[in-house]
Design a protein around this motif. Structure first.
Motif, PDB file in Angstrom:
ATOM      1  N   MET A   1       2.529 -10.284  29.443  1.00  0.00           N
ATOM      2  CA  MET A   1       3.457  -9.774  28.990  1.00  0.00           C
ATOM      3  C   MET A   1       1.512 -10.075  27.216  1.00  0.00           C
ATOM      4  O   MET A   1       0.706 -11.266  27.763  1.00  0.00           O
ATOM      5  CB  MET A   1       4.267 -10.193  27.748  1.00  0.00           C
ATOM      6  CG  MET A   1       5.547  -9.400  28.247  1.00  0.00           C
ATOM      7  SD  MET A   1       6.993 -10.719  27.452  1.00  0.00           S
ATOM      8  CE  MET A   1       7.053  -8.961  26.244  1.00  0.00           C
ATOM      9  N   THR A   2       1.378  -8.883  26.699  1.00  0.00           N
ATOM     10  CA  THR A   2       0.006  -9.341  25.501  1.00  0.00           C
ATOM     11  C   THR A   2       0.956  -9.663  24.904  1.00  0.00           C
ATOM     12  O   THR A   2       1.918 -10.109  24.174  1.00  0.00           O
ATOM     13  CB  THR A   2      -0.613  -8.321  25.602  1.00  0.00           C
ATOM     14  OG1 THR A   2       0.634  -7.637  24.297  1.00  0.00           O
ATOM     15  CG2 THR A   2      -1.035  -7.374  26.469  1.00  0.00           C
ATOM     16  N   GLN A   3       0.543 -10.799  24.006  1.00  0.00           N
ATOM     17  CA  GLN A   3       0.419 -10.968  22.442  1.00  0.00           C
ATOM     18  C   GLN A   3       0.680  -9.676  21.863  1.00  0.00           C
ATOM     19  O   GLN A   3       2.091 -10.269  21.228  1.00  0.00           O
ATOM     20  CB  GLN A   3      -0.301 -11.531  21.783  1.00  0.00           C
ATOM     21  CG  GLN A   3      -1.299 -13.111  22.370  1.00  0.00           C
ATOM     22  CD  GLN A   3      -2.211 -13.909  20.810  1.00  0.00           C
ATOM     23  OE1 GLN A   3      -3.270 -12.693  20.153  1.00  0.00           O
ATOM     24  NE2 GLN A   3      -2.493 -14.875  21.442  1.00  0.00           N
ATOM     25  N   VAL A   6       4.314  -9.374  23.192  1.00  0.00           N
ATOM     26  CA  VAL A   6       5.627 -10.442  22.691  1.00  0.00           C
ATOM     27  C   VAL A   6       6.082 -10.654  20.930  1.00  0.00           C
ATOM     28  O   VAL A   6       6.420 -10.673  20.638  1.00  0.00           O
ATOM     29  CB  VAL A   6       5.048 -12.139  22.684  1.00  0.00           C
ATOM     30  CG1 VAL A   6       5.661 -13.166  22.724  1.00  0.00           C
ATOM     31  CG2 VAL A   6       4.598 -12.323  24.732  1.00  0.00           C
ATOM     32  N   ALA A   7       4.735 -10.382  20.327  1.00  0.00           N
ATOM     33  CA  ALA A   7       5.040 -11.156  18.554  1.00  0.00           C
ATOM     34  C   ALA A   7       6.257  -9.439  18.387  1.00  0.00           C
ATOM     35  O   ALA A   7       6.311  -9.384  17.358  1.00  0.00           O
ATOM     36  CB  ALA A   7       3.803 -10.322  18.389  1.00  0.00           C
ATOM     37  N   ALA A   8       5.793  -7.655  19.097  1.00  0.00           N
ATOM     38  CA  ALA A   8       6.884  -6.526  18.742  1.00  0.00           C
ATOM     39  C   ALA A   8       8.167  -7.268  19.567  1.00  0.00           C
ATOM     40  O   ALA A   8       9.284  -6.886  18.260  1.00  0.00           O
ATOM     41  CB  ALA A   8       6.246  -5.987  19.042  1.00  0.00           C
ATOM     42  N   ILE A  12       7.871  -9.977  14.540  1.00  0.00           N
ATOM     43  CA  ILE A  12       6.101 -10.527  13.452  1.00  0.00           C
ATOM     44  C   ILE A  12       5.199  -9.915  14.150  1.00  0.00           C
ATOM     45  O   ILE A  12       4.346  -8.592  15.212  1.00  0.00           O
ATOM     46  CB  ILE A  12       5.823 -11.600  13.808  1.00  0.00           C
ATOM     47  CG1 ILE A  12       5.831 -12.848  15.586  1.00  0.00           C
ATOM     48  CG2 ILE A  12       7.539 -12.121  13.371  1.00  0.00           C
ATOM     49  CD1 ILE A  12       5.585 -13.736  15.863  1.00  0.00           C
ATOM     50  N   SER A  13       3.851  -9.830  13.118  1.00  0.00           N
ATOM     51  CA  SER A  13       2.969  -9.877  13.858  1.00  0.00           C
ATOM     52  C   SER A  13       2.080 -10.550  15.109  1.00  0.00           C
ATOM     53  O   SER A  13       2.051 -11.385  14.859  1.00  0.00           O
ATOM     54  CB  SER A  13       1.412  -9.616  11.976  1.00  0.00           C
ATOM     55  OG  SER A  13       1.368 -10.847  11.952  1.00  0.00           O
ATOM     56  N   THR A  14       1.128  -9.339  15.330  1.00  0.00           N
ATOM     57  CA  THR A  14       0.133 -10.076  15.989  1.00  0.00           C
ATOM     58  C   THR A  14      -0.949 -11.023  15.878  1.00  0.00           C
ATOM     59  O   THR A  14      -0.346 -12.600  16.576  1.00  0.00           O
ATOM     60  CB  THR A  14      -0.822  -8.651  16.731  1.00  0.00           C
ATOM     61  OG1 THR A  14       0.039  -8.017  17.620  1.00  0.00           O
ATOM     62  CG2 THR A  14      -1.608 -10.037  18.030  1.00  0.00           C
ATOM     63  N   GLU A  37      14.359 -16.025  25.767  1.00  0.00           N
ATOM     64  CA  GLU A  37      14.842 -15.291  26.006  1.00  0.00           C
ATOM     65  C   GLU A  37      13.744 -14.165  26.348  1.00  0.00           C
ATOM     66  O   GLU A  37      14.299 -13.044  28.038  1.00  0.00           O
ATOM     67  CB  GLU A  37      15.844 -14.270  25.052  1.00  0.00           C
ATOM     68  CG  GLU A  37      16.278 -13.159  25.442  1.00  0.00           C
ATOM     69  CD  GLU A  37      17.167 -12.877  24.061  1.00  0.00           C
ATOM     70  OE1 GLU A  37      16.956 -11.180  23.456  1.00  0.00           O
ATOM     71  OE2 GLU A  37      18.026 -13.629  23.429  1.00  0.00           O
ATOM     72  N   ILE A  38      12.925 -13.963  25.657  1.00  0.00           N
ATOM     73  CA  ILE A  38      11.349 -13.067  26.046  1.00  0.00           C
ATOM     74  C   ILE A  38      11.134 -13.260  27.214  1.00  0.00           C
ATOM     75  O   ILE A  38      11.258 -12.134  28.559  1.00  0.00           O
ATOM     76  CB  ILE A  38      10.427 -12.517  25.105  1.00  0.00           C
ATOM     77  CG1 ILE A  38      11.129 -12.404  23.585  1.00  0.00           C
ATOM     78  CG2 ILE A  38       9.637 -12.403  25.400  1.00  0.00           C
ATOM     79  CD1 ILE A  38      10.147 -12.325  22.376  1.00  0.00           C
TER      80      ILE A  38
END
Length: 197
Positions: A1-3, A6-8, A12-14, A37-38
């Motif tokens: 996963m990209t930052q 994960v942020a999404a 929250i924002s990147t 969980e992610i």
């Protein structure tokens, strides 16, 4: 996963996620659980995967208005918390205190474990914008301990600011004018561990 992914997922924002990864934003238990969980992991594994953890004994409480000779607890009342093993903090002893009451509730809910370094051991000069364990001693020898944020105003004067929604605890402290009281900066808060509601 990209930052960004994960942020999404964290909603929250990147940029905020990047700050979280770098330790510049507090990792709350809620965010840690969501991250676990992610990544399909246990929350404790997230800390362990980024290095060792340190166990810190919580041995006292901080509470504005609680005047006593000592705020240290009996051994059976003490408990341990784990925090990331920050390499910059390895040379220093970490101390634990539990926040009580509303005097710092905008930052630390009642029952939060505050992990701090001893300012005498580190030898560091207090820095505006950081939070410190403060002890105020009255002429009769009784003391209170609390947490305040160090603030420098436009004139360069330093203040110890409470972070409370309780009017009784919203008055800034001038660390150099104690009204006969001695004001000491005891240590810098480096971690907080909060219980989930």
């Amino acid at each position: 996963m990209t930052q960004a992914d994960v942020a999404a997922a964290l909603d929250i924002s990147t940029e905020n996620y990047n700050r979280l990864e770098k330790g510049k934003t507090e990792l709350t238990l809620t965010k840690m659980r969501k991250l676990a969980e992610i990544f399909n992991r246990e929350p404790a594994e997230l800390i362990a995967d980024h290095g060792n953890v340190r166990t810190v004994r919580v041995r006292q409480h901080v509470q504005a208005g609680d005047w006593a000779e000592s705020h240290l607890w009996e051994e059976e009342d003490c408990y341990d918390v784990q925090v990331p093993d920050d390499p910059d903090l390895r040379p220093f002893t970490l101390h634990g205190a539990e926040s009580r009451g509303p005097s710092m509730n905008l930052r630390y809910p009642d029952g939060s474990a505050l992990i701090y370094t001893d300012i005498l051991e580190t030898g560091e000069t207090p820095v505006p914008g950081k939070r410190y364990i403060i002890e105020v001693e009255r002429p009769d020898g009784l003391r209170e301990a609390t947490v305040k944020k160090l603030f420098k105003d436009d004139t360069g004067k330093l203040w110890l600011l409470p972070e409370s929604n309780d009017p009784r605890h919203q008055v800034p402290i001038d660390p150099f004018e104690g009204d006969g009281n001695i004001v000491r900066v005891v240590g810098k808060v480096v971690f907080s561990v909060q219980r989930e509601e």
